[in-house]
Design a protein around this motif. Structure first.
Motif, short mmCIF file in Angstrom:
data_model
loop_
_atom_site.label_atom_id
_atom_site.label_comp_id
_atom_site.label_asym_id
_atom_site.label_seq_id
_atom_site.Cartn_x
_atom_site.Cartn_y
_atom_site.Cartn_z
N ARG A 26 0.74 -1.17 0.15
CA ARG A 26 0.01 -0.02 0.07
C ARG A 26 0.78 1.22 0.15
NH1 ARG A 26 -5.56 -0.97 1.03
NH2 ARG A 26 -5.90 -3.17 2.04
N ASP A 27 1.95 1.04 0.38
CA ASP A 27 2.95 2.40 0.58
C ASP A 27 3.91 2.40 -0.52
OD1 ASP A 27 2.08 2.76 3.30
OD2 ASP A 27 3.83 1.64 4.22
N VAL A 28 4.06 1.61 -1.53
CA VAL A 28 4.85 1.55 -2.81
C VAL A 28 4.09 1.53 -3.97
CG1 VAL A 28 6.86 0.43 -4.02
CG2 VAL A 28 6.80 0.34 -1.32
N SER A 29 4.42 2.70 -4.94
CA SER A 29 3.98 2.91 -6.26
C SER A 29 4.67 2.08 -7.09
CB SER A 29 3.58 4.07 -6.68
OG SER A 29 4.84 4.92 -6.64
N CYS A 50 -2.76 -2.05 -7.75
CA CYS A 50 -2.48 -2.81 -8.67
C CYS A 50 -2.81 -4.52 -8.66
CB CYS A 50 -0.98 -2.75 -8.97
SG CYS A 50 -0.47 -1.23 -9.72
N TRP A 51 -2.52 -4.88 -7.44
CA TRP A 51 -2.62 -6.50 -7.26
C TRP A 51 -4.04 -6.77 -7.30
CZ3 TRP A 51 -0.80 -11.31 -6.65
CH2 TRP A 51 -1.06 -12.00 -5.95
N PHE A 95 -5.17 -6.25 -10.77
CA PHE A 95 -4.96 -7.44 -11.85
C PHE A 95 -5.64 -8.46 -11.50
CE2 PHE A 95 -0.49 -5.26 -11.92
CZ PHE A 95 -0.74 -4.47 -12.78
N ASN A 96 -5.89 -9.03 -10.37
CA ASN A 96 -6.61 -10.12 -10.18
C ASN A 96 -7.92 -10.20 -10.64
OD1 ASN A 96 -5.15 -12.48 -8.40
ND2 ASN A 96 -4.44 -10.46 -7.33
N ALA A 97 -8.69 -8.92 -10.40
CA ALA A 97 -9.95 -8.76 -10.75
C ALA A 97 -9.99 -8.86 -12.29
CB ALA A 97 -10.49 -7.33 -10.22
#
Length: 131
Positions: free
Chosen positions: A37-40, A52-53, A56-58
């Motif tokens: 949540r902290d890293v882009s 993103c995770w 991508f899963n959705a």
């Protein structure tokens, strides 16, 4: 073909549910989720790796469900169009085959086996249609 489509639709639907309900697709280490949540990603600062995770899963789930819906519908309602179209058969084979390769390289045994069965059903339906 219907079995192939139904398997991918079921896997996609289950995966979509796991994406938004429960903890099946969350890291075992809660600190990793916090860090995600902290890293882009390098490409943009408008999102973070957790978003993103989830996205991508959705989207991955929706792709499997779309394959299942479209190819299942075509197999049931318009089999003559589906099995006479080399384009549709190749696109479908590349889709299921692509999921199969991704499953082998990146996923775990349950989806890989399910996709393998779907691929066998897909190819068998083409062989049966050509016979």
């Amino acid at each position: 073909m219907v079995a192939s489509a139904a398997i991918l639709f079921a896997l996609g639907t289950l995966h979509l549910a796991y994406t938004f309900v429960g903890d099946k697709l969350t890291p075992r280490d809660p600190a990793l989720q916090v860090r995600m949540r902290d890293v882009s990603p390098v490409i943009t600062k408008e999102t973070n790796m957790w978003r993103c995770w989830v996205g991508f899963n959705a989207s991955h789930s929706i792709a499997a469900m779309l394959f299942g819906l479209v190819y299942g519908f075509l197999a049931i309602a318009h089999a003559s169009i589906l099995f006479s179209s080399q384009y549709l058969l190749v696109v479908g084979l590349l889709t299921v085959g692509g999921f199969f390769v991704l499953g082998k390289l990146y996923w775990f045994s349950i989806p890989f086996i399910g996709i393998g069965i779907s691929l066998v059903c897909y190819v068998a339906s083409i062989v049966a249609a050509l016979a």
